[in-house]
Scaffold this active site. Structure first.
Site, PDB file in Angstrom:
ATOM      1  CD  GLU A 119      19.164  35.813  45.009  1.00  0.00           C
ATOM      2  OE1 GLU A 119      19.318  35.030  44.036  1.00  0.00           O
ATOM      3  OE2 GLU A 119      20.098  36.095  45.474  1.00  0.00           O
ATOM      4  CB  ALA A 260      20.536  34.441  34.549  1.00  0.00           C
ATOM      5  CG  MET A 261      16.049  33.999  39.867  1.00  0.00           C
ATOM      6  SD  MET A 261      17.337  34.456  41.232  1.00  0.00           S
ATOM      7  CE  MET A 261      17.363  33.228  42.329  1.00  0.00           C
ATOM      8  CD  GLU A 262      20.677  31.943  42.221  1.00  0.00           C
ATOM      9  OE1 GLU A 262      20.382  32.760  41.218  1.00  0.00           O
ATOM     10  OE2 GLU A 262      20.958  32.041  43.239  1.00  0.00           O
ATOM     11  CG  HIS A 295      26.741  32.971  37.887  1.00  0.00           C
ATOM     12  ND1 HIS A 295      27.820  33.519  38.682  1.00  0.00           N
ATOM     13  CD2 HIS A 295      25.705  33.249  38.347  1.00  0.00           C
ATOM     14  CE1 HIS A 295      27.227  34.201  39.610  1.00  0.00           C
ATOM     15  NE2 HIS A 295      26.023  33.925  39.759  1.00  0.00           N
ATOM     16  CD  GLU A 296      22.348  32.721  36.872  1.00  0.00           C
ATOM     17  OE1 GLU A 296      21.750  32.373  38.208  1.00  0.00           O
ATOM     18  OE2 GLU A 296      22.772  33.865  36.681  1.00  0.00           O
TER      19      GLU A 296
HETATM   20  N1  B3K Z   1      20.902  35.400  42.001  1.00  0.00           N
HETATM   21  C1  B3K Z   1      20.610  36.249  41.101  1.00  0.00           C
HETATM   22  C2  B3K Z   1      20.289  37.580  41.081  1.00  0.00           C
HETATM   23  C3  B3K Z   1      19.276  38.278  41.799  1.00  0.00           C
HETATM   24  C4  B3K Z   1      19.199  39.693  42.041  1.00  0.00           C
HETATM   25  C5  B3K Z   1      18.117  40.237  42.889  1.00  0.00           C
HETATM   26  N2  B3K Z   1      17.867  41.485  42.772  1.00  0.00           N
HETATM   27  C6  B3K Z   1      21.444  35.892  39.857  1.00  0.00           C
HETATM   28  C7  B3K Z   1      22.873  35.356  40.275  1.00  0.00           C
HETATM   29  O1  B3K Z   1      23.629  36.261  40.624  1.00  0.00           O
HETATM   30  O2  B3K Z   1      23.036  34.342  39.413  1.00  0.00           O
HETATM   31 ZN    ZN Z   2      24.861  34.336  41.200  1.00  0.00          ZN
END
Ligand code: B3K
Ligand code: ZN
Length: 866
Positions: A119, A260-262, A295-296
């Site tokens: 992302e 973090a990343m989901e 959140h994730e």
């Molecule tokens: N969705 C990701 C963020 C991605 C950032 C890209 N530069 C984390 C979050 O908001 O949960």
């Molecule tokens: Zn998010």
């Protein structure tokens, strides 16, 4: 350099979609081979070419339905195939270099771990693809890698097959049954310690939970895994949402651009938001771990099952998911301290963004580099907008709206309008006017003023809203603002106006001005407005210092009581700033003393009330600021407050000692209160013993850090001594040492630039690691007021010089760090000139990244054409 912005209104559905993708990775540090087999289907214009996105790729092979193809056009940003059938299979073979990928976007290798971050648009660095969120495909992923160094190889979904090759390598195949956009793809390979657990859903399904951490850090992962189970349970109970795959995996890595990343079924985390134990993590760290884990996880529904049609809609998933994690955190600990935390972020950072060249609505209209729009506006103001809907609809109405949203859109890529429309269906309130919050940028100003007519004995309270032009949007309209408000008479009794209340304690300010009247209640009616921070606005009112104290004593809303003290502090600091500290007279000091004294049995509100508004917060209600004048005024006020309350502060410090550490709400409040008090006492000579004793006797990181922060205020000799001891203890633990880096970087000392140079040479510092860079350079630029804003401009120059270097390897992090330089708008003009000088140096660099270019060029253009 001229770069063209993408515009929201130019959205077009894709001419093709991809229904299935089979990826085959052969991992190698310098030459990873990626075979991608796509099922492509035309869904638009019969003659349209297939235009795939791709960057930094070495193309090895293209074939359509098994036949090699050569008539394609390849550019720096993609691959175009001009005449293709309506339905076909496409095979693309590329080679990539994860070892050299220092931008940490796409597939990269760091510390022996392969990991991905896709992302927003990182998948195009892995293979050619329709890298946009409205193309949803079923993914199958095969990974081949060295068995000894990469025993763990993960991708999204469920493992379906595995084997060993004759050359000693092994392979595994993963399959994700849920169609998803490419930004949710993930791959991780490395050698980890593993924690395993299970969760039984309310529907009776057993889900395997797996947490992967660096070797030797197993114990530090226990809390995160528990937090995951709490999140899963909460989402079932509050929103009726269950997890959908058989396995949920979280991997903690040390090199990560954000928190973090989901990714579907395989979250990748910055280790800072996974690892926590009593010795190494503060209460705040524990809080953040729990909240980011939640959140994730919550993204699995709000983000993954229902995703965004295009990136302009980012707040659809982020604003909503932040709101959900805020509600969760509040349920896990306490609503008040959570709300205060959230409001601090808004006032310190979001208001600043709204007032700057980077202002944008929560649903932006124009974007050059999408990564620049993962902002406090999209996230936190986005969550405030959802919260206002929650206020308007009520708990049940909001839940009904959410149910309808999932009923309509599960499995789809949709827009913010779709969300509002689902919410609308659950309520009689017309959300048309409200939805302007999605398109209008800027912080509305609300003013609450009173006038009294002696003859008729009518007190009129006038509430006005004003929406000033922002950098990118000159015309503004009135918004639909839910304003929580209560009215107190001279005895502290609640009174109600003759007219105008929408509901208990709530008025709707939906036009430029509205008036409420009180007949026969005299003129001593105190309006206490913006209860629970019911809308993301800046509020001014005509309350006097004694009325703020009155509000603190009698208001029902706990947030308002805290805010009353904050407003009073702001007023006091203003008197110091204007050179009139004597205006803060004995009645005010006594009043503050009594307010604190009366709160002793409630460490939560007490601790928060003793926090003086940050310099950044103070800036948001001022213009033409003399930075050092304001900073010193703030410090002088803190000093005088500490002196006046010394005896009381000592009692509070003693009574809030906690024994045998536990991360639980009561202890957290007491520790917070105690450490806030220690920070104030640090203004006074008697503090040395307390600081030293706390540091030496501490069995947890909150108290250790509390002592170090106090020492930083107290004096440089003590600070250096304790910091050296801390470094000895934690020298081999970079994550903990980040706290040490941050404290050094925020120390207001005259030789700070020399200090920063030393920190950069520290064996544990690495420019490739975003956490280290943020701890040193970020802490300095964001929070070292005196150093960053040195009158000779040396702080600005230091940051700029650093950004030139960093931008070459990691533009995303560089672009975050430039923020303080772009937010020059509140300062006096000579300072603005110094800041712009450095921005101009950056813009002069022809090789500047898109990321920095967008922010720097906007910051320089702002104010010129108005
Ligand atoms: N969705 C990701 C963020 C991605 C950032 C890209 N530069 C984390 C979050 O908001 O949960
Ligand atoms: Zn998010």
């Amino acid at each position: 350099m001229t770069l063209v912005a993408k515009r929201r209104e130019d959205y077009r559905a894709p001419d093709f979609t991809i229904t299935d993708i089979a990826l085959d990775f052969t991992l190698d540090p310098a030459a990873t081979r990626v075979v991608s087999e796509l099922k492509v289907q035309r869904q638009g214009d019969a003659c349209a070419p297939l235009e795939l996105d791709g960057e930094h790729l070495q193309l090895l092979e293209v074939a359509i339905d098994g036949q090699p193809v050569t008539d394609y056009q390849q550019t720096d940003s993609g691959l175009t195939l001009s005449s293709v059938p309506d339905s076909f299979s496409l095979r693309i073979v590329t080679e990539i270099n994860p070892g050299e990928n220092k931008a940490l976007e796409g597939l990269y290798l760091s510390n022996g771990v392969y990991c991905t971050q896709c992302e927003a648009e990182g998948f195009r660095r892995i293979t050619y693809y329709l890298d946009r969120p409205d193309v949803l495909a079923r993914f199958t992923v095969k990974i081949t890698g060295d068995k000894a160094s990469l025993p763990t190889m993960l991708a999204n979904g469920n493992p379906v097959d595995k084997g060993t090759n004759e050359d000693g390598s092994h392979w595994i195949q993963w399959q994700d049954p849920f169609p998803k956009p490419s930004y949710l793809f993930a791959l991780v390979a490395g050698s980890f310690d593993q924690l395993s657990d299970t969760f039984v859903t309310q529907g009776g399904k057993t889900v395997a939970l797996e947490l992967f951490v660096d070797k030797g850090k197993r114990q530090r992962g226990v809390f995160a895994l528990d937090a995951l189970k709490r999140s899963m349970k909460w989402d079932e109970e509050v929103f009726g949402l269950e997890y959908d795959l058989d396995i949920y995996m979280i991997v903690a890595v040390d090199f990560f651009n954000m928190g973090a990343m989901e990714n579907k079924g395989l979250n990748v985390f910055n280790s800072k938001f996974v690892l926590a134990d009593q010795a190494s993590a503060t209460d705040e760290d524990f809080f953040n771990v729990e909240s980011v884990i939640a959140h994730e996880y919550f993204h699995n529904w709000t983000g993954n099952r229902v995703t965004c049609r295009d990136w302009f809609q980012l707040s659809l998933k982020e604003g909503l998911t932040v709101f959900r994690d805020q509600q969760f955190s509040s349920d896990m600990s306490s609503p008040l301290s959570n709300r205060i935390k959230q409001v601090r972020v808004m006032r310190e950072h979001q208001f600043a963004e709204d007032a700057s060249a980077m202002s944008h609505p929560i649903r932006p209209d124009e974007v050059i580099e999408m990564n620049n729009f993962y902002t406090v506006t999209v996230y936190d103001k986005g969550a405030e907008v959802i919260r206002m809907m929650h206020t308007l609809l009520g708990v049940d109405g909001f839940r009904a709206g959410m149910d309808e949203y999932f009923r309509r859109h599960d499995g789809q890529a949709v827009t913010c309008d779709d969300f509002v429309s689902a919410m609308q269906s659950a309520t009689d309130i017309d959300l048309t006017h409200f939805s302007r919050w999605y398109s209008q940028s800027g912080t509305p100003r609300l003013a609450v003023k009173r006038s009294f007519d002696e003859a008729s004995e009518v007190l009129t309270v006038t509430i006005t809203q004003q929406n000033l032009p922002t950098a990118e949007q000159s015309d503004k309209q009135d918004l639909f603002i839910p304003l929580q408000i209560e009215f107190l008479d001279a005895d502290g009794q609640h009174v109600l106006p003759d007219n105008g209340m929408y509901r208990d304690n709530l008025v709707i300010v939906d036009k430029a001005e509205m008036t409420l009247t009180f007949t026969g209640k005299g003129q001593a009616v105190t309006p206490v407005a913006l209860g629970n921070f019911s809308a993301p606005v800046k509020l001014t009112s005509d309350l006097t210092p004694s009325e703020w104290l009155h509000a603190f004593r009698f208001a029902n809303d706990a947030f308002s009581r805290w805010d009353a003290i904050q407003q009073l502090y702001d007023w006091c600091i203003e008197q110091y700033y204007r050179g009139a500290p004597h205006q803060v007279d004995n009645t005010i000091w006594q009043g503050l003393y009594q307010a604190v004294e009366a709160s002793q049995d409630n460490p939560e509100i007490l601790g928060e009330c003793l926090v003086i508004p940050s310099f950044e917060t103070l800036c948001q209600s001022r213009d033409n600021i003399d930075v050092h004048g304001l900073n010193k005024a703030r410090q002088a006020f803190s000093h005088d407050l500490a002196k006046f309350m010394q005896d009381l502060l000592l009692i509070i410090y003693q009574t809030n000692q906690t024994d045998s550490y536990a991360y639980e709400p009561e202890q957290v409040s007491s520790r917070r209160c105690k450490n806030v008090v220690l920070g104030l006492l640090a203004e006074l000579p008697l503090a040395e013993t307390f600081i030293t004793e706390q540091f030496n006797g501490s069995d947890n990181m909150s108290d250790t850090l509390g002592a170090l922060k106090a020492a930083q205020v107290f004096d440089l000799v003590l600070f250096n001594n304790l910091m050296n001891a801390f470094e000895q203890r934690w020298r081999d633990d970079p994550l903990v040492l980040d706290k040490w880096f941050g404290l050094h970087a925020t120390c207001e000392r005259s030789d700070i630039l020399a200090q920063l140079t030393l920190l950069r040479q520290h064996p544990q510092f690495s420019q490739q690691n975003p956490n280290r860079v943020r701890a040193v350079i970020g802490s300095f630029a964001f929070y070292n007021t005196a150093g960053f804003h040195a009158d000779d401009g040396s702080g600005y120059r230091f940051l700029t010089d650093y950004l030139f270097e960093l931008d070459k390897s990691n533009p995303q992090v560089a672009s975050r760090l430039v923020t303080p330089l772009t937010q020059w708008q509140h300062y006096a003009s000579d300072r603005q000139a110094l800041m712009k000088q450095q921005l101009a140096r950056l813009l002069d660099d022809a090789s500047l990244s898109k990321d920095l270019y967008e922010k720097v060029s906007k910051a320089l253009a702002y104010g010129h054409d108005s």
